[in-house]
Enzyme design. Sequence first.
Site, PDB file in Angstrom:
ATOM      1  N   ASP A  10      15.534  24.627  50.986  1.00 41.00           N
ATOM      2  CA  ASP A  10      16.465  23.599  50.486  1.00 41.00           C
ATOM      3  C   ASP A  10      16.264  23.304  49.001  1.00 41.00           C
ATOM      4  O   ASP A  10      16.174  22.146  48.576  1.00 41.00           O
ATOM      5  CB  ASP A  10      16.311  22.301  51.290  1.00 41.00           C
ATOM      6  N   ASP A  16      18.022  28.521  53.216  1.00 40.15           N
ATOM      7  CA  ASP A  16      19.156  27.641  52.888  1.00 40.15           C
ATOM      8  C   ASP A  16      18.999  27.048  51.494  1.00 40.15           C
ATOM      9  O   ASP A  16      19.200  25.855  51.277  1.00 40.15           O
ATOM     10  CB  ASP A  16      19.271  26.501  53.911  1.00 40.15           C
ATOM     11  N   ARG A  40      24.970  30.909  56.078  1.00 41.70           N
ATOM     12  CA  ARG A  40      25.274  30.498  57.449  1.00 41.70           C
ATOM     13  C   ARG A  40      25.944  29.133  57.390  1.00 41.70           C
ATOM     14  O   ARG A  40      25.756  28.373  56.427  1.00 41.70           O
ATOM     15  CB  ARG A  40      24.011  30.466  58.308  1.00 41.70           C
ATOM     16  N   TRP A  73      26.552  25.505  57.694  1.00 37.97           N
ATOM     17  CA  TRP A  73      25.988  24.183  57.968  1.00 37.97           C
ATOM     18  C   TRP A  73      27.081  23.278  58.529  1.00 37.97           C
ATOM     19  O   TRP A  73      26.833  22.467  59.424  1.00 37.97           O
ATOM     20  CB  TRP A  73      25.396  23.618  56.677  1.00 37.97           C
TER      21      TRP A  73
END
Length: 332
Positions: A160, A181, A237, A239
Amino acid sequence: MANRGYVVDFSIVALCILVMVVSRAEPDPTKMTTALLIRVDQSGKGDYPTIQEAIDAVPSNNSELVYIWVNAGIYTEKVVVPADKPFITLSGTNANETIIAWKESGEIYVSPVFTVLASDFVGRYLTIQNTYGSGAKAVALRVSGDRAAFYGCRILSHQDTLLDDIGRHYYRSCYIEGDTDFIFGNAASLFEKCHLHSLSDGAGAITAQGRVSPVDTGGFIFLDCKITGVKTAILGRPWGAYSRVVFAFTYMSGVVVPQGWDDWGDSSKQSTSYFGQYECYGAGAITSKRVGWSHDLTFQEAAPFLTKDFIGGMTWIRPSPRSFKKFSNTTN
């Protein structure tokens, strides 16, 4: 005579209203060319020794350009640009030498090293780094203000890294590094000529975009970028159910796995997410083995994502100031 009196009175009222409207109109950031200059220097030779002190000195509801120049050094501090302090530029001279670093993990809205809540913010030539390491959420940069731009910055963490939260944002010539991510959120953002580097030693995800409805304007657009990495990574991907990510004219090294994308274990998102690429190149850009629900875009399909119009950038991306004047903190 009575009728003329009413006409005159009405005209005066109308003029007063017009003056009030004009005086309250927001300044046009594309036409602002002079900035108030604040210098940050740890040695004491500037106006303030820390970045946060310089930001705190900017008046609430600021309507002038403020240019905070940060001398080289490692600034070990958490920084917040409050929502009531727009039109700030924070600039180093070399991202490798002007470093804002902090070590913290935790929730995505708590752990960021640098948080932007204000509109019309510009960051230039800075390294923003969360030094926590791998294994937990550790945000380096959170951008939750509208009309924010970053130039030549290095944004570093593992999981993140960049919370590209809400608003319209522009990133140019930035280096963004992480493993899981590491670009995520629901902003409408254009990344141009940026370098994305995956630290994942498995199949890490570069993006996790959070668009939640088909009318949501959010999405991540990567234009003329470069993807490298340590081992392997997927492009993204979903979220959010309507996650939207497009790569165009981007070099993808072999770090990008052939499938390209992942549905995060929820097959229902395959029909609502919008993941695509256009005219990308490199060993990882081959589309023949991409998941069947991603898009190999035609020019007509890609065209809405290929310019700053996607973020309305022509109305708010501002040039560097052409002149400066001394900042005076009247609150001291």
